[in-house]
Each structure stands twice: as C-alpha cells, then as structure tokens.
Design a protein around this motif. Structure first.
Motif, short mmCIF file in Angstrom:
data_model
loop_
_atom_site.label_atom_id
_atom_site.label_comp_id
_atom_site.label_asym_id
_atom_site.label_seq_id
_atom_site.Cartn_x
_atom_site.Cartn_y
_atom_site.Cartn_z
N PRO A 27 -1.24 2.12 2.65
CA PRO A 27 -0.23 1.12 2.33
C PRO A 27 -0.79 -0.08 1.56
O PRO A 27 -0.09 -0.67 0.73
CB PRO A 27 0.31 0.70 3.70
CG PRO A 27 0.07 1.90 4.57
CD PRO A 27 -1.24 2.45 4.09
N ILE A 28 -2.04 -0.45 1.82
CA ILE A 28 -2.66 -1.56 1.08
C ILE A 28 -2.87 -1.15 -0.37
O ILE A 28 -2.64 -1.95 -1.30
CB ILE A 28 -3.98 -1.99 1.74
CG1 ILE A 28 -3.75 -2.45 3.18
CG2 ILE A 28 -4.65 -3.11 0.94
CD1 ILE A 28 -5.03 -2.77 3.94
N GLU A 31 0.33 -1.54 -2.09
CA GLU A 31 0.59 -2.96 -2.39
C GLU A 31 -0.19 -3.42 -3.61
O GLU A 31 0.24 -4.33 -4.33
CB GLU A 31 0.21 -3.82 -1.18
CG GLU A 31 1.13 -3.65 0.02
CD GLU A 31 0.62 -4.40 1.23
OE1 GLU A 31 -0.44 -5.07 1.12
OE2 GLU A 31 1.27 -4.31 2.30
N LYS A 60 5.66 3.30 4.50
CA LYS A 60 5.22 2.03 3.92
C LYS A 60 4.86 2.17 2.44
O LYS A 60 3.84 1.66 1.98
CB LYS A 60 4.04 1.45 4.71
CG LYS A 60 4.38 1.05 6.14
CD LYS A 60 3.20 0.38 6.82
CE LYS A 60 3.58 -0.10 8.21
NZ LYS A 60 2.43 -0.76 8.90
N GLY A 61 5.68 2.89 1.71
CA GLY A 61 5.46 3.08 0.28
C GLY A 61 4.57 4.25 -0.07
O GLY A 61 4.42 4.59 -1.25
N GLN A 360 -8.77 -5.20 3.28
CA GLN A 360 -8.51 -5.65 1.91
C GLN A 360 -9.74 -5.41 1.04
O GLN A 360 -9.63 -4.95 -0.10
CB GLN A 360 -8.12 -7.13 1.90
CG GLN A 360 -6.76 -7.43 2.52
CD GLN A 360 -5.61 -6.91 1.68
OE1 GLN A 360 -5.72 -6.77 0.46
NE2 GLN A 360 -4.49 -6.63 2.32
#
Length: 374
Positions: A27-28, A31, A60-61, A360
């Motif tokens: 999901p990150i 994003e 989540k995408g 991240q």
C-alpha cells in the motif's frame, strides 16, 4: 510503473514474514504512485483480521489476483509461483518481483519474455530444518541459483546474506531492511479472559513454530527457571506438524506453558503489550519482524546472538549463545529476578527501533531499485 508481486501465500495477511512485509509495504508503494498487483495462492484465504478489507479485488489500492495451485503440502508454493509467473509474463508489468528463494525457481519464465525481475531473499530457506535434505531443500537451493544468475536485482535483508551471495555466487546484492510502524499498546483484556494472563505475568515468544526458531530451546530453558511467570508461545505450524507435536509433548504436564496457536489483531497486540519479556531464540533469521515488533512495543528482549539479531537490536537486548539451553536458562533467570534490568531494557527501546527502521524508507529504497531497471 506496474509491478507484480509473486511468492507469498496471501495479501493481506500476517501469517508469515513475507505476507506481513507485503501487506504493509505494497500500500505504501501504491501511495508513491506505483501500480501494484499481488498474486495470492488460490488455496489460501485472508484471516479474520482482514475480512472485509479486500473489495472488488483491491486491498488499499493494491490489486489482488489469484495464482492457481493445489492445496498440497510442499507443492502449493511451487505450483503457485509457476502459474503466477506465467500469468504475469503475459501482462504489461514493468517489474516482476519474486519473494523467497523457492518461488524464484520460476523467475526464468518472465525473463524469457524480456521482463525485468527483482528477487528478495527473506532468508536462506534451504537451510530450514523443516525441508530436510530431500527434494524440497534441493528445489529451494535451485531457486537460489536461478535468482543469483538471472534476477536483474537481488534484495537481501542483512549484511550476512549479502556476504553469502558475494562469496557463493560472486553476486552483488542490495540491502533493503524491513521496517516497523508504531504500534498501539493495549491493556490485557482478551488475553486475561482467554488465558488468565495479566500485565508482566508472562514471558512471550511470537513466531512460526519451526525448528530453526528455537522454540524447543526455550521450553527446555524455561523448565530450569525458578519463576512464577508463565511462558506464552504464540504461533502455529508452518508445514511442521511433527515439530509442533514434539513441542507440546515437551511442555505436557506444565500448566504454565500456554500455546495460543496463530493469533493476530487485538489479541496479538495485547500479548506484545503486556509481556514481562519477549524471547527470540532462533538459529536462523532473515530479518525478524517479531524482533522489530517486540522492541516497538517496548519489550525487554532476550534473543540468540546470531548476526541477524545483534545487528538489529544492538544494545537494546540481552543475548545468549545460539542453541545453548544452559546459557538461555541463566539469562532468563537473571531477567526474571532483576526487574530493574528489564525496565532499563524497555527504556527507549521503541524510539530506538522506530527511528532505525521505517517502512517509508524501505518503500523508497525499493522504488529506487525499480527505477534503475527502466
């Protein structure tokens, strides 16, 4: 950029380390602007914690597709990796990212179609005792040779793994560490009702129940320790039913040893949040998410002195000699008797690990690697 992930059981899930990594990392990456697809094994389903989070084939995408396989021990992963690799080869992915050595046995397929391929080695899986020395171990080692020869980029989790690939295959690799997110600490509610556990009333181990995780060492060591604290073993079999049976036989007759089976969600959070100390007695690791989680929950940590543990926890843990039950028992006794030492270990453990390892950062490093392949 379009990316396909292959080699895991199912996303979203925390059934294993790879599943946990991809459930958090993918999901990150979305994003950050990537188009990510995860090829789940058709034989696996998401656990209750995640029911309802996958809608219209999306989490989540992250796009979710099934890779057909048979639900047969030892073959489900192998078949799924080949069916996923074939399916992905006919799609317009910019990168096909394989996870774990066994699934990389199928990496040559997308390479035949001119695809860019990345492999992440989460651990030297052929060394795991559950695979023995027969076909499974040889197959995983074959996957390792394929990725070392054909992958465009190879990601490893530790300096020890990087050294191994350089010495064994003269293959350069890139270290991309796992990350950790700040957890929500919880009071003991579910675990009090289910197991009679209270704050600081138990020692915990959170792990798959496989021989290389050293659970048998901990049970033997605990039997030598004088303490009123219970031992909680949170985890379940991973194609290791005979080993789990042995563990339960070893613990039989001691009501203070509690096997919870696989847990997740609030119950797992409570186990971490209320433990007196956490133990990680592994013989073999890639980069343990349980280690990261234990410190993020501000646990005092006792673990084996393998480089994959010492390089991560540094001075925020107490170490025992790998495989040495006597040393493990002595260190356990010290920690059970010395509340001040436990409090010192807890102090700042969460900020230390959260500042050192970030999802991240892991996502950014992964994106940079993909960009190099354009």
């Amino acid at each position: 950029m379009k990316v396909a992930m292959i080699g895991h059981k199912v996303v979203p899930s925390r059934r294993g380390g790879i599943e946990n990594v991809l459930t958090t990392l993918c999901p990150i990456l979305v994003e950050m602007g990537l188009d990510v697809t995860c090829y789940n094994r058709s034989s696996d389903k998401v656990e209750n914690e995640y029911v309802g989070t996958v809608k219209n084939g999306m989490y989540k995408g992250v796009k979710i597709k099934n890779a057909w396989t048979l639900n047969v021990r030892g073959f489900a992963a192998m078949i799924a990796s080949f069916t996923a690799a074939i399916a992905a080869s006919f799609k317009n992915y910019d990168v096909i990212h394989f996870h774990a050595e066994g699934p990389c046995a199928a990496l040559w397929i997308p390479k035949l179609f001119g695809k860019k391929c990345v492999a992440t080695v989460h651990g030297l899986d052929w060394q795991r005792e559950k695979w023995g020395k027969g076909f499974a171990s040889k197959y995983i080692k074959f996957g390792e040779k394929i990725l070392a020869k054909y992958a465009d980029e190879v990601i490893v989790l530790s300096q020890a793994a990087r050294d191994y690939f350089k010495e064994t295959y003269n293959r350069e690799t890139v270290i991309v560490h796992n990350g950790i997110s700040r957890p929500e600490r919880r009071d003991a509610c579910i675990i009090t009702e289910k197991y009679g556990l209270c704050k600081d009333g138990y020692i915990c181990l959170v792990s798959r129940l496989t021989a290389e995780k050293g659970v048998h060492y901990l049970i033997d060591a605990y039997s030598r320790v004088r303490t009123d604290k219970k031992l909680v073993i949170a985890g379940d079999t991973s194609d290791t039913d005979d080993y789990v049976r042995m563990l339960k036989e070893k613990a039989a007759g001691n009501p203070d040893i509690i096997f919870t089976g696989f847990i997740s969600g609030d119950e797992l959070s409570e186990i971490y949040s209320n433990a007196y100390i956490a133990v990680l007695p592994s013989d073999l690791e890639g980069m343990s998410l349980c280690l990261l989680e234990s410190l993020a929950y501000k646990n005092a940590l006792l673990c084996s002195d393998i480089p994959e543990n010492t390089s991560v926890a540094e001075d925020k843990a107490v170490y025992f000699q790998k495989g040495n039950v006597k040393d493990l028992a002595e260190k356990l006794q010290v920690l059970c008797d010395d509340r001040h030492l436990v409090e010192n270990l807890r102090d700042g453990a969460d900020e230390f690990i959260l500042n050192k390892y970030s999802w991240q950062d892991a996502a950014k490093a992964t994106c940079r690697l993909y960009e190099k392949l354009k």
